[in-house]
Design an enzyme around this catalytic site. Sequence first.
Site, PDB file in Angstrom:
ATOM      1  N   ASN A   1       0.819  -1.206   0.000  1.00  0.00           N
ATOM      2  CA  ASN A   1       0.000   0.000   0.000  1.00  0.00           C
ATOM      3  C   ASN A   1       0.859   1.266   0.000  1.00  0.00           C
ATOM      4  O   ASN A   1       1.120   1.839  -1.059  1.00  0.00           O
ATOM      5  CB  ASN A   1      -0.954  -0.033   1.206  1.00  0.00           C
ATOM      6  N   ASP A   2       1.323   1.675   1.177  1.00  0.00           N
ATOM      7  CA  ASP A   2       2.037   2.954   1.269  1.00  0.00           C
ATOM      8  C   ASP A   2       3.224   3.071   0.309  1.00  0.00           C
ATOM      9  O   ASP A   2       3.505   4.149  -0.203  1.00  0.00           O
ATOM     10  CB  ASP A   2       2.528   3.172   2.705  1.00  0.00           C
ATOM     11  N   VAL A   3       3.929   1.949   0.073  1.00  0.00           N
ATOM     12  CA  VAL A   3       5.134   2.019  -0.768  1.00  0.00           C
ATOM     13  C   VAL A   3       4.810   2.223  -2.240  1.00  0.00           C
ATOM     14  O   VAL A   3       5.703   2.312  -3.068  1.00  0.00           O
ATOM     15  CB  VAL A   3       6.013   0.758  -0.616  1.00  0.00           C
TER      16      VAL A   3
ATOM     17  N   ALA B   1       0.500   4.147   7.165  1.00  0.00           N
ATOM     18  CA  ALA B   1       0.666   5.583   7.359  1.00  0.00           C
ATOM     19  C   ALA B   1      -0.678   6.271   7.591  1.00  0.00           C
ATOM     20  O   ALA B   1      -0.718   7.438   7.951  1.00  0.00           O
ATOM     21  CB  ALA B   1       1.373   6.206   6.159  1.00  0.00           C
TER      22      ALA B   1
END
Lengths: 110, 478
Positions: B405-407, B445
């Site tokens: 997700n965040d990456v 995050a």
Amino acid sequence: MNQDLLFAIAIFVLAILVGFEVISKVPATLHTPLMSGANSIHGIVFVGGILIAAAADTPLSYALAFVAVVFGAMNVVGGYVVTDRMLQMFRRRPAPAQSEGARSSGGSVQ
Amino acid sequence: MSQEWVYTLVFLAWLLGASLFVVGLHFMNSPATARRGNQISATGMTIAVVATLVHLASQGALSTTALSIIVVGFVIGGGAGLWLARSVAMTAMPQLVSLFNAVGGGAAALVAIDDYLRVLGTEEETVSTAVFVVLGVVIGCVTFTGSLIASGKLQGIVSGKPILVPGGRLVTVVLAALAVLGFVGLVFGAGGAASLDETAKLVVLGVIIASALVFGVTMVLPIGGADMPVVISLLNSFTGTAAAMAGFVINNPVLIVSGALVGAAGGILTKLMADAMNRSLMNIIAGGFGGGEGTVAEAGPGGTVRELTVDDAAIQLAYANLVIVVPGYGLAVAQAQHALRELADVLEARGVEVKYAIHPVAGRMPGHMNVLLAEANVPYPQLKEMDEINPEFERADVALVVGANDVTNPAARRPGTPISGMPILDVDKAKSIIVIKRSMGRGYAGIDNELYTNPKTGMLFADAKKGLTELTAAVKAL
């Protein structure tokens, strides 16, 4: 400070530099086995445990040495075995089909 | 042979052992030679242990009691280690490494404590001994409890969420101050500058041990689950340092060298992991990141989400030339690594080129995702590091995001978001994007992923394992 200590500090510093040099070349793909391998190297405290067991002369010392030996042995044996288990999975080509069936039947199969 | 000769040979054997550790680590720089490297390292360890036993035997220092302690201890500890190492699932690797790290740190602390008790009141109780004893005890104890908590968090015994106790940071500071005071006390005591009798010194040592043990707990508790790669690396570095300090205490070169090597290894990995999240070590240690309430999304261009059916996705994948798979920890949580590899096999059989883009912090320890995919029989040449794969996204027909997700969030490229500046995989540069995800939920995050509203992105709402299995069946049916 005595001479021995100064030499020991010199060795310590040089070993850190060697460590930086050798380890910065390890690719990210292998970071987990690297960490686990480094982990087994600090299992060298097992040697420390052996040395204090030999020097022990009070019941408390014997107890401390025993726990240190147990901890150190767990660290060193477990560390090397698990690192080897991980590294043998890294293959250039897929493994033959039969070992595959064994592996997918459960994560815990060696 | 005289004792001096024996010691010379033993010393050389220790040196050989330490050198084999370096050579072993060197061989780790390629997957093709890494296994041999580990075996070389294990050989070095065996040599060092045997040399130590020979050394003691030649001095007649191995009493029956000492020998039985060593043998019984080895059988118990080694047996436990062997069993754990053979039975652990690859997904549980971070907590096992953490556990081994804990016992290593604990052993180093015990060696230092025991040696201090032995030299206390003798002329061997010098300033330098006191310095290294306290350093060994403090670092070893912090690592022991810190790693146990980290292991517990990863195993789910301790909540993986950051645990913030009101005034917790104050407690941590007080504990650190206590340890420093104790340090000063013992060192000055040894130097004769402060007059402490033996009982007082033991009390001080006890206070140092207790504060270090509690410090380890309060240090790791506030740190969230996805920050664990950094924490584990840091604690690994600590254990190495503690082993080196124990080496100074008992004046043993092989402990010093090995400890320094591990300290350096852990240090490098800690830095790499922190860089890969674009956060400072202090920020991570301070903890509380991604605590749940989080920051509300820094309103990206609110677009609509396009939903894909399995058949649509299968057609895109089957007629692609290059598919880049972006796996994240969610893949491992769903135990879908094998399902992923099966899909890749089917695609490759149709002539599609498949590569895997691995972000440095994918997983719960450095490089964890690579191990999980290797276990699922993915050949390692297909596992690509971020810097290597990023330029290739432009020519990828499909980027398949599973459990990451965040990456992958392009919001990291502009300032003002919690992940700003974090290096990301350039998934949005691919010609089309398929995201397999259960819901529109946020990542660690706590912000929305702008990749999902990208017009090129199709969302396939499904559990990773189920979605991948259905995709495989659909591609086969084409």
